[in-house]
Design an enzyme around this catalytic site. Sequence first.
Site, PDB file in Angstrom:
ATOM      1  N   ARG A   1     -57.422  11.069  46.731  1.00 13.02           N
ATOM      2  CA  ARG A   1     -56.292  10.237  46.342  1.00 13.02           C
ATOM      3  C   ARG A   1     -55.306  10.191  47.498  1.00 13.02           C
ATOM      4  O   ARG A   1     -55.182  11.152  48.263  1.00 13.02           O
ATOM      5  CB  ARG A   1     -55.597  10.798  45.081  1.00 13.02           C
ATOM      6  CG  ARG A   1     -56.359  10.530  43.783  1.00 13.02           C
ATOM      7  CD  ARG A   1     -56.355   9.045  43.449  1.00 13.02           C
ATOM      8  NE  ARG A   1     -56.974   8.734  42.175  1.00 13.02           N
ATOM      9  CZ  ARG A   1     -58.241   8.398  42.013  1.00 13.02           C
ATOM     10  NH1 ARG A   1     -59.044   8.375  43.070  1.00 13.02           N
ATOM     11  NH2 ARG A   1     -58.719   8.086  40.833  1.00 13.02           N
TER      12      ARG A   1
ATOM     13  N   GLU B   1     -51.444   1.131  47.584  1.00 13.99           N
ATOM     14  CA  GLU B   1     -52.626   0.272  47.565  1.00 13.99           C
ATOM     15  C   GLU B   1     -52.318  -0.983  46.748  1.00 13.99           C
ATOM     16  O   GLU B   1     -51.774  -0.872  45.643  1.00 13.99           O
ATOM     17  CB  GLU B   1     -53.824   1.008  46.952  1.00 13.99           C
ATOM     18  CG  GLU B   1     -54.294   2.207  47.763  1.00 13.99           C
ATOM     19  CD  GLU B   1     -55.506   2.881  47.141  1.00 13.99           C
ATOM     20  OE1 GLU B   1     -56.100   2.308  46.196  1.00 13.99           O
ATOM     21  OE2 GLU B   1     -55.868   3.983  47.579  1.00 13.99           O
TER      22      GLU B   1
ATOM     23  N   HIS C   1     -60.323   1.481  49.477  1.00 17.02           N
ATOM     24  CA  HIS C   1     -60.733   2.212  48.272  1.00 17.02           C
ATOM     25  C   HIS C   1     -62.102   1.716  47.781  1.00 17.02           C
ATOM     26  O   HIS C   1     -62.263   1.288  46.642  1.00 17.02           O
ATOM     27  CB  HIS C   1     -59.690   2.052  47.168  1.00 17.02           C
ATOM     28  CG  HIS C   1     -59.688   3.189  46.193  1.00 17.02           C
ATOM     29  ND1 HIS C   1     -58.552   3.638  45.571  1.00 17.02           N
ATOM     30  CD2 HIS C   1     -60.694   3.977  45.722  1.00 17.02           C
ATOM     31  CE1 HIS C   1     -58.841   4.647  44.761  1.00 17.02           C
ATOM     32  NE2 HIS C   1     -60.140   4.871  44.847  1.00 17.02           N
TER      33      HIS C   1
END
Length: 344
Positions: free
Chosen positions: A240, A269, A288
């Site tokens: 993360r 993000e 991601h």
Amino acid sequence: MTPTDPPRPTGARPPRVLVLDDSPRPDLTALSGRAEVAYADASSLAARLPTADALLVWDFTSDAVRHSWPGGGGRPGWVHTASAGVDRLLPELAASDVVITNARGVFDQPIAEYVSGLVLAMAKDFHRTWEFQREHAWRHRETKRVAGTRAAVIGSGPIGRAIGRTLMALGVAVELVGRRERTGDPEFGTVRAADDLDSLLPSADWVVCAAPLTPATEGLFDAAAFGRMKPGAHFVNIGRGRHVVTADLVDALESGRLGGAALDVLEEEPLPGDSPLWRVPGLLISPHMSGDTIGWRDDLARQFVENFDRWVAGEPLLNVVDKHLGYVTDTPSPATPTPAGGPQ
């Protein structure tokens, strides 16, 4: 109520499954005639939650569940998130009796392959090869051997284990780091405790963060951690974004202390186009995507349907999350939610 004595559905109507929507929607045709499937977005979720028996968090990048979770009264008895991490559901759901399951198992090997690809790319200097090719420049260099190097993989769950296993196949010596020490591991010998991390960093050529996000791991990689790393080491984060103090990583790269880094997850993000991170030397950024191989959404939908089948059969659910630790443990769930007959 225990997994050895699961409840059986007794309701006169099919279970109501609410999906926190995202595009494309999951393929839930296997539930046709067996469940009432409805969809909600962030604006309508709060109104629909009290009528649902189960919630599928398909949009696992959303914080809508935390913001919409009912403080009392009716609510789903089971929440499944189509992600390995559950940090976007906690701590609000930890205080309730809801059972949370996650997508553990779907992303393990894809992420391991992605991390191994990053390690090979950084060792073999592929990024500069591509740059020189665009410049039509013939620049011979010597690159690093991967076999014989050392890696510290932080996170001893299935993803961390798959990363360690794949790196070992490349000849990398791997130290796997978990919350506490475990001896006699069939693959890694001893799983090192998180308290040992400081002593492992100075000898690691590759440091890979695959840990769940918990209060203990937030900001784990800061200036002190980067300062302990071996000069020229490489850092990879697929956990993360909040595992890393980004400004400290930038300093370690710009100063030349680290040989390079790769971030598949970031504190913000999507990363804005004007972010200075795009221009940091030695930093590889991906959106991601480390676990997202072709067909991954179908895998996630099948996993949910499999758990649904167990749910309506009164069998223990797979991948039950310990809501206080924030991840799945090897200890069975103490309860299985009732699938029908109204929300709990």
